[in-house]
Design a protein around this motif. Sequence first.
Motif, short mmCIF file in Angstrom:
data_model
loop_
_atom_site.label_atom_id
_atom_site.label_comp_id
_atom_site.label_asym_id
_atom_site.label_seq_id
_atom_site.Cartn_x
_atom_site.Cartn_y
_atom_site.Cartn_z
N GLU A 529 -59.28 55.04 40.49
CA GLU A 529 -57.85 55.05 40.15
C GLU A 529 -57.05 54.12 41.06
O GLU A 529 -56.10 53.46 40.62
N VAL A 533 -54.63 51.05 39.75
CA VAL A 533 -53.21 50.93 40.10
C VAL A 533 -52.94 49.58 40.77
O VAL A 533 -51.94 48.91 40.48
N ILE A 553 -52.41 58.55 45.14
CA ILE A 553 -53.59 59.03 44.42
C ILE A 553 -54.19 60.25 45.10
O ILE A 553 -54.76 61.14 44.45
N LYS A 595 -58.80 50.39 32.71
CA LYS A 595 -57.54 51.12 32.55
C LYS A 595 -57.18 51.25 31.07
O LYS A 595 -56.64 52.26 30.62
N SER A 603 -53.20 56.71 31.72
CA SER A 603 -52.73 55.34 31.95
C SER A 603 -51.25 55.35 32.33
O SER A 603 -50.82 54.61 33.23
N LEU A 606 -50.77 56.41 35.95
CA LEU A 606 -51.06 55.33 36.88
C LEU A 606 -49.95 54.28 36.89
O LEU A 606 -49.63 53.71 37.94
#
Length: 823
Positions: A529, A533, A553, A595, A603, A606
């Motif tokens: 993740e 990002v 995160i 992603k 999504s 993020l």
Amino acid sequence: MQKIYFRELEVALALTAQAESLSYLSSILRSLLQSLSISALETVFQATPTVDDDVDLKQFLDRFGQPSDGLPVEILDALIPRIRGMVFRGYMTGWFETSPEQKENLVTALLSWVEFRNKRPAHGVLDAPTTALWAQNTAELIRRLLIVAADALPTVTASTLSALVGDVVIPISIPLVLGGECIVIAKVASRKGIWKMQGQVLSWTDAREVAVDLAPSNIFATEEKVLDKFKWREVPRSSKSFLVLNNIPGRQTANFVGRAKELEKLTAWLKDIADSRTCLVFGDGGFGKTTLVLEFFNNLLEGSVDGDFKLPSVISFYTAKRTKWTEEGLVHFKGISDVMEDSVRELMYCFSPVLGKEWYKVEGRALIDRAVTAFSEEGFTRDDVLLIIDNTETLSTSQVDAEELGSFISQVAKRIGRVIITSRRRELLAAEPVPVSQLSEVEALLLLQKLGKEYGARAVIQAGEARLRQVCKQLMWKPLLIDTLVRYIARSSSGLQEGLDQVLRKTSDELLEFLYEDAWARMNAAVQEVFMVLVSLASPLDGKCVGDVCTQIGVQHAEFQSSLGETYFASIVDHGDSYGLEIVELATEFFRQKKRRIPREESERLDKIAFKVDKQAADRYEIDKNYRMDRVADGFRSEFAKAAKIATIKKEYGKAAELYDLAILDEPLNSALHERYASFLLRTLGKAPSALPYAERATELDAHSADAWLTLGLVQYKLGDLKAGDAAMEKAIKYGKTDQLCLLRKGIARYHVAMHEPYGKRAMPLLKEAEVLVTLSAKSGSASDFYYQKNKREAEKYMYLIRTLVSKINRRGVVAGNAPQRN
């Protein structure tokens, strides 16, 4: 392919000079006959039984090493009866048969053409009457052959080539079409076990040379196939030769460059029988681990490795790789079940081409015990056996799997034989390490130049060393990416930058998967993740931004850095109290791809984190800005324009337009900025009406700017205003632009207006003006001018287009004039 040949036939017939027409028609017929002969050979090999006393097909294939014009006719004449008798009775009807319209059959006519080619163009003199006669004859031969061979010619479907002979589909293993253009084969040869075809594309305007790697199973590789997986190889030694039973595949490339240090390490390990049982060759995807190992062992079997040390008696190569990158994309290997045991079973094929069921009833330690017993009964010790396991990272995706794999390989190395493994990671086992990293700058440059020369990649051959070094750096010095770039440039005849765009920005998902999927699978979900990002941020990446993302995160910054250290996703620049992070472009696209595949709500979560981190970065920037107010003004004024240019290069056009607007708001009196924005709107976005006010403003702010007047003229021409465009061009000439360029643009503008109304009253006068202007442009200019050759080529191109349009209008006028008059 039939449509391609008909298209080229029209090009040849449109040439005004008979000699030029005959020359290109001969090339078309040569290519057509070669394609048909290859198709016939493929058909015979794939769809007819082998007949011992039949035609010697191998001698036909061998003669393609230097193909003559008569070879394809000879091949077709020999194979057509066989195909008609065994595959399809209607194959190329008309080859032997005559018709009421044609008293001479096609094969006889083609033999006459071959005789003419050998007698006159090759060894004699061509006069005007003979040239005119054979231009007509050759064109007629091409038409007849295209009709007779309509079903025999292969058909291009997506990236495949196949012929439909009756109801039998015949895949063609030789690439007869590249980039929508047919090929004239000049040579087919094997070098270091790799088959290559050299030739030229069939094109009147750019018959560039090409070189293509052929699949190992291509029809020219007609050596007798060995059914056994293993074969004996006599290895020449300084004292006496030595027999090695092996299944080592051939080399992966004929252009192996560098890696001297790695090859020396492998040699030293192989000599060290007493102390080291396992060797680990590891490195990132695309660095050439498998290529290195296969190069080393092929050299060993050829006797090219220095030293008189003891060789293994049995060498087994086993690939655990589930995917392989080829010219056709990613090939997936399926059916690999318990691959660790399979690597041992593969080794046992040295005794028998078929393994009994007893080998599949045991696993783990019991399998190893059975293998040790089998080798002992045949008189082999553990020092006589060498097992190579390629791409072991595919065998385990977790820490537990990795430990189990390490334990299994250690057992094999202790009891069965020495082991070399290749992996993208540092496996958990005691092994002699041979790291394979990026090529050195010198090695990468040499590889790029060698591949460019071999494949006929003109942009690579013509580029200077400094530019090629920059290209190697952008490709991360990876041999795989360098090879991919050169092949793309050679096939598409594109420039270096376009090729880089293809490899770095527009590359397929398959290549990204091949390079990065295994490293992605080894990361935990939180670290994944963080990467997704980071590639969504608008802010420059540094340690503070990464720290902010990790905080949002919920992953420790140190854990992210540890995961990053195991990959080649990014380069880090240490600034002491912080660091800069630059994720390589291919990895950036890979993370964006990942992603896009996650659920929408994930999504969006993020994206919110990225927005928050960008805001934090902006706040830090404002604080820094206020702190350094006295020296930011000048730099900040030009930053918007610089950012707009970068966004344009990256093809982020919406962002570029916004940045240009901001730059102009900041510098409303900058003439050059207005001119650049107008040029961007016109050339990049095709928005002439939007470009006009900026172009006009540029000339108002600086009435002596030749660039501003030129851009204004181009905008006016795009809007159809020839008078205003001509006036601007005159100003451009006055303030420094060359007559060659401005006259050319005037002529081109008139051609395009005429093109929109070809049968209007002013079309012909405009075309006559255009012809005069383009002619003047072609004759003017200085060879010392940087753009002289480019403008000259453009003038030649438009002269052809103008004359073609004039001819088209005249033909319509003749037809209309001969039509019967109505009362």
